[in-house]
Scaffold this motif. Structure first.
Motif, PDB file in Angstrom:
ATOM      1  N   CYS A 163       0.848  -1.206   0.000  1.00 39.34           N
ATOM      2  CA  CYS A 163       0.000   0.000   0.000  1.00 39.34           C
ATOM      3  C   CYS A 163       0.883   1.255   0.000  1.00 39.34           C
ATOM      4  CB  CYS A 163      -0.909  -0.030   1.233  1.00 39.34           C
ATOM      5  SG  CYS A 163      -1.627   1.549   1.682  1.00 39.34           S
ATOM      6  N   TYR A 164       0.516   2.241  -0.822  1.00 38.52           N
ATOM      7  CA  TYR A 164       1.334   3.455  -0.935  1.00 38.52           C
ATOM      8  C   TYR A 164       1.431   4.191   0.407  1.00 38.52           C
ATOM      9  CZ  TYR A 164       1.478   3.061  -6.024  1.00 38.52           C
ATOM     10  OH  TYR A 164       1.726   2.641  -7.304  1.00 38.52           O
ATOM     11  N   TYR A 165       0.332   4.221   1.177  1.00 42.64           N
ATOM     12  CA  TYR A 165       0.407   4.901   2.476  1.00 42.64           C
ATOM     13  C   TYR A 165       1.289   4.111   3.444  1.00 42.64           C
ATOM     14  CZ  TYR A 165      -0.592   6.554   7.094  1.00 42.64           C
ATOM     15  OH  TYR A 165      -0.420   7.012   8.376  1.00 42.64           O
TER      16      TYR A 165
ATOM     17  N   ARG B 105       4.946   4.677   2.964  1.00 42.81           N
ATOM     18  CA  ARG B 105       5.412   5.912   3.610  1.00 42.81           C
ATOM     19  C   ARG B 105       5.679   5.660   5.107  1.00 42.81           C
ATOM     20  NH1 ARG B 105       1.419  10.899   5.169  1.00 42.81           N
ATOM     21  NH2 ARG B 105       2.961  12.145   6.182  1.00 42.81           N
TER      22      ARG B 105
ATOM     23  N   HIS C 205      -4.899   3.870  -3.916  1.00 45.82           N
ATOM     24  CA  HIS C 205      -4.382   4.611  -5.081  1.00 45.82           C
ATOM     25  C   HIS C 205      -4.485   3.790  -6.380  1.00 45.82           C
ATOM     26  CE1 HIS C 205      -2.524   6.800  -1.719  1.00 45.82           C
ATOM     27  NE2 HIS C 205      -2.517   7.840  -2.538  1.00 45.82           N
TER      28      HIS C 205
ATOM     29  N   ASN D  50      -9.868   8.815  -1.320  1.00 46.35           N
ATOM     30  CA  ASN D  50      -8.420   8.641  -1.252  1.00 46.35           C
ATOM     31  C   ASN D  50      -7.742   9.649  -0.323  1.00 46.35           C
ATOM     32  OD1 ASN D  50      -5.605   9.521  -2.845  1.00 46.35           O
ATOM     33  ND2 ASN D  50      -5.899   7.309  -2.585  1.00 46.35           N
TER      34      ASN D  50
ATOM     35  N   HIS E  30      -7.393   8.060   2.915  1.00 42.01           N
ATOM     36  CA  HIS E  30      -6.878   6.681   2.851  1.00 42.01           C
ATOM     37  C   HIS E  30      -6.094   6.309   4.122  1.00 42.01           C
ATOM     38  CE1 HIS E  30      -5.788   3.021   0.818  1.00 42.01           C
ATOM     39  NE2 HIS E  30      -4.507   3.296   0.760  1.00 42.01           N
ATOM     40  N   HIS E  31      -5.313   7.248   4.629  1.00 40.92           N
ATOM     41  CA  HIS E  31      -4.491   6.970   5.823  1.00 40.92           C
ATOM     42  C   HIS E  31      -5.375   6.658   7.030  1.00 40.92           C
ATOM     43  CE1 HIS E  31      -5.311  11.233   5.579  1.00 40.92           C
ATOM     44  NE2 HIS E  31      -4.955  11.419   6.838  1.00 40.92           N
TER      45      HIS E  31
ATOM     46  N   LYS F 215       6.450  11.325   1.025  1.00 40.49           N
ATOM     47  CA  LYS F 215       5.490  12.441   1.006  1.00 40.49           C
ATOM     48  C   LYS F 215       5.986  13.750   1.611  1.00 40.49           C
ATOM     49  CE  LYS F 215       0.558  11.831   0.672  1.00 40.49           C
ATOM     50  NZ  LYS F 215      -0.664  11.438   1.304  1.00 40.49           N
TER      51      LYS F 215
ATOM     52  N   ASP G  60       0.233  12.279  -4.160  1.00 45.20           N
ATOM     53  CA  ASP G  60      -1.008  11.553  -4.464  1.00 45.20           C
ATOM     54  C   ASP G  60      -1.493  11.772  -5.895  1.00 45.20           C
ATOM     55  OD1 ASP G  60      -1.407  10.275  -2.017  1.00 45.20           O
ATOM     56  OD2 ASP G  60      -2.154  12.113  -1.116  1.00 45.20           O
TER      57      ASP G  60
END
Lengths: 252, 250
Positions: free
Chosen positions: A93-95, A98, A191, A224, A227-228, B207, B221
């Protein structure tokens, strides 16, 4: 021509005067706790994943949907049959990327804060194994979409078969419902989902179909932005639903 | 009504080479409506006339006064003193990612060289007058808000800590590439360059670029992640590859 130099890099070097370490620290603790609990629930404490109240079965979200394979070894937890799919979805997952790059790899620990490994300068990002595998996120999304749909369907089915007859059943249904809702929101706000529904288009006005896809993209884009939140809420509700089902078993 | 003046302490990095860099603390007269750039100008006017500081519009639109205020990349003209704890000194440093010229001024010319490497917009070969709809350009328009302050480049750890300027172009130029790649009329295919020459895979989506953007552009994003997804479409997705082979574009 002036020959200019760059400032030397030092580990965790920064001139910030706030508690920049607090967020990655709390996130690392939370994710570690969740990982350890999930491992215990899925691998070691297999017997207590399902409880029955008034002939209605409440299955821990870690084991939902229940799948029985004849060839599956008896000494291996049935929870392992499917756990790789949500695990893969969350890891790619992109979040989540991070969060874990910051919290576990200090890469970077926080914005404008020096890194742990910067001195070695061997950074490859997501261009090499294992992190290049994060590009498979959309495949995990397809499976996660099916799983989230099953969680929502199971919640509706619980109400239909009369899970709300007792207080314990009401609480378990509520927690499993929250699990289904937040899991669905987490998956829908992904995403990759946003890209697949319309993010890949350049001409949104070209046909009635592209206009519909654009409108869906706009809706997913709104989801989105949260999303976090759905990432953390779905983790917490899975945990709470599993804990409560085990609690009912222990109490009875 | 005239605002009362009071004193704050500014901790400023001064010097023009790594050998003679020093940070000095100065007391400066300010009022509470000032921004950090005003305080720096006051310091320059009253105590340190040789202090080098780059600025232009003082309205957050030229992107000249980028610096690190209390360790966070900011436009000094958009940093209100009232947002800081004025009992403590405010630290002001130049952008770390770029070579230092003097005091608070850095050499950002590398960015202009990167920009030249990007293939420009390519209009379709057609004499037909093309009308674009607003829904086709919504996304691209948002990217045009960029003021090229290079705070995102400064905070990006790939450029700042790993100094991979030869392999990765940074968030500012991924944003520009996204605006070209998502343009409804552009005919140039840049995905191969985005993946290899411009190093999209180096971005690990932490980010920070989005966090520091003074124009509040959702760089990660809406530009970087969609570019990553488009690169996946083209290079990493076996089903898409199979479908392209089965139904090639005419």
């Amino acid at each position: 021509m002036i020959n200019l130099e760059l400032v030397e890099h030092k580990r965790f070097e920064n001139s910030r005067n706030d508690n920049w370490w607090l967020r990655p620290f709390i996130q690392a603790l939370t994710l570690t706790f969740f990982a350890l609990y999930a491992m215990w629930a899925v691998v070691f404490d297999v017997e207590h994943h399902k409880s029955e109240i008034n002939d209605v079965s409440f299955v821990s979200p870690f084991y939902s949907p229940e799948i029985k394979l004849d060839w599956w070894p008896e000494n291996l937890s049935p929870g392992l049959i499917l756990i790789w799919a949500p695990l893969g979805f969350r890891l790619t997952c992109y979040y989540a990327r991070r969060v874990y790059y910051r919290a576990f790899f200090a890469d970077p620990p926080s914005c404008a804060v020096g890194e742990l490994r910067a001195v070695a300068n061997k950074y490859k990002g997501e261009t090499k194994l294992p992190w290049i595998l994060n590009n498979l996120h959309r495949y995990f999304f397809y499976i996660a979409f099916i799983l989230a749909s099953i969680h929502v369907f199971s919640f509706v089915k619980l109400i239909v078969v009369g899970s709300l007859a007792t207080m314990e059943g009401q609480i378990a249904t509520l927690l499993l419902g929250l699990d289904g809702i937040f899991l669905a929101l987490y998956v829908l706000s992904c995403h990759s989902c946003k890209h697949l529904v319309g993010g890949g288009l350049n001409c949104n006005s070209c046909s009635s179909m592209t206009i519909k896809r654009y409108q869906t993209w706009k809706f997913i884009k709104k989801l989105n932005t949260k999303h976090h939140w759905y990432f953390w809420l779905s983790l917490i509700t899975i945990l709470m639903a599993d804990m409560y089902i085990r609690f009912i078993l222990a109490a009875n | 009504m005239k605002d009362e003046k009071f004193q704050i302490k500014l901790n400023v990095q001064i010097g023009e080479s790594l050998d003679n860099l020093k940070t000095e603390t100065y007391s400066v007269d300010v009022d509470k409506k000032m921004v950090v750039l005003d305080a720096v100008h006051e310091l320059q006017a009253t105590q340190l006339p040789e202090l080098a500081v780059r600025w232009n519009c003082k309205a957050g639109k030229c992107g000249s006064c980028s610096a690190e205020v209390n360790g966070k990349p900011k436009l000094m003209c958009m940093s209100k003193l009232s947002d800081y704890n004025l009992k403590e000194p405010i630290s002001i440093r130049p952008m770390k990612t770029f070579p230092l010229i003097k005091d608070l001024v850095t050499d950002v010319s590398w960015n202009y060289e990167v920009n030249k490497r990007i293939k420009p917009y390519n209009h379709p070969n057609s004499s037909e007058y093309i009308t674009m709809q607003q829904i086709d350009v919504d996304r691209v328009q948002e990217f045009r808000k960029c003021i090229e302050c290079f705070l995102c480049q400064n905070v990006c750890h790939i450029l700042r800590d790993h100094d991979l300027k030869d392999k990765f172009v940074g968030p500012r130029f991924l944003l520009r590439l996204a605006s070209l790649n998502m343009h409804p009329l552009d005919t140039e295919n840049r995905l191969g360059d985005i993946k290899d020459e411009f190093g999209l895979g180096y971005c690990n989506i932490t980010k920070c670029c989005t966090e520091v953007c003074p124009e509040i552009i959702p760089i990660t994003d809406e530009a970087i992640i969609p570019l990553k997804e488009r690169v996946v479409d083209e290079f990493y997705d076996p089903i898409k590859w199979f479908l392209r082979k089965l139904f090639p574009k005419k």
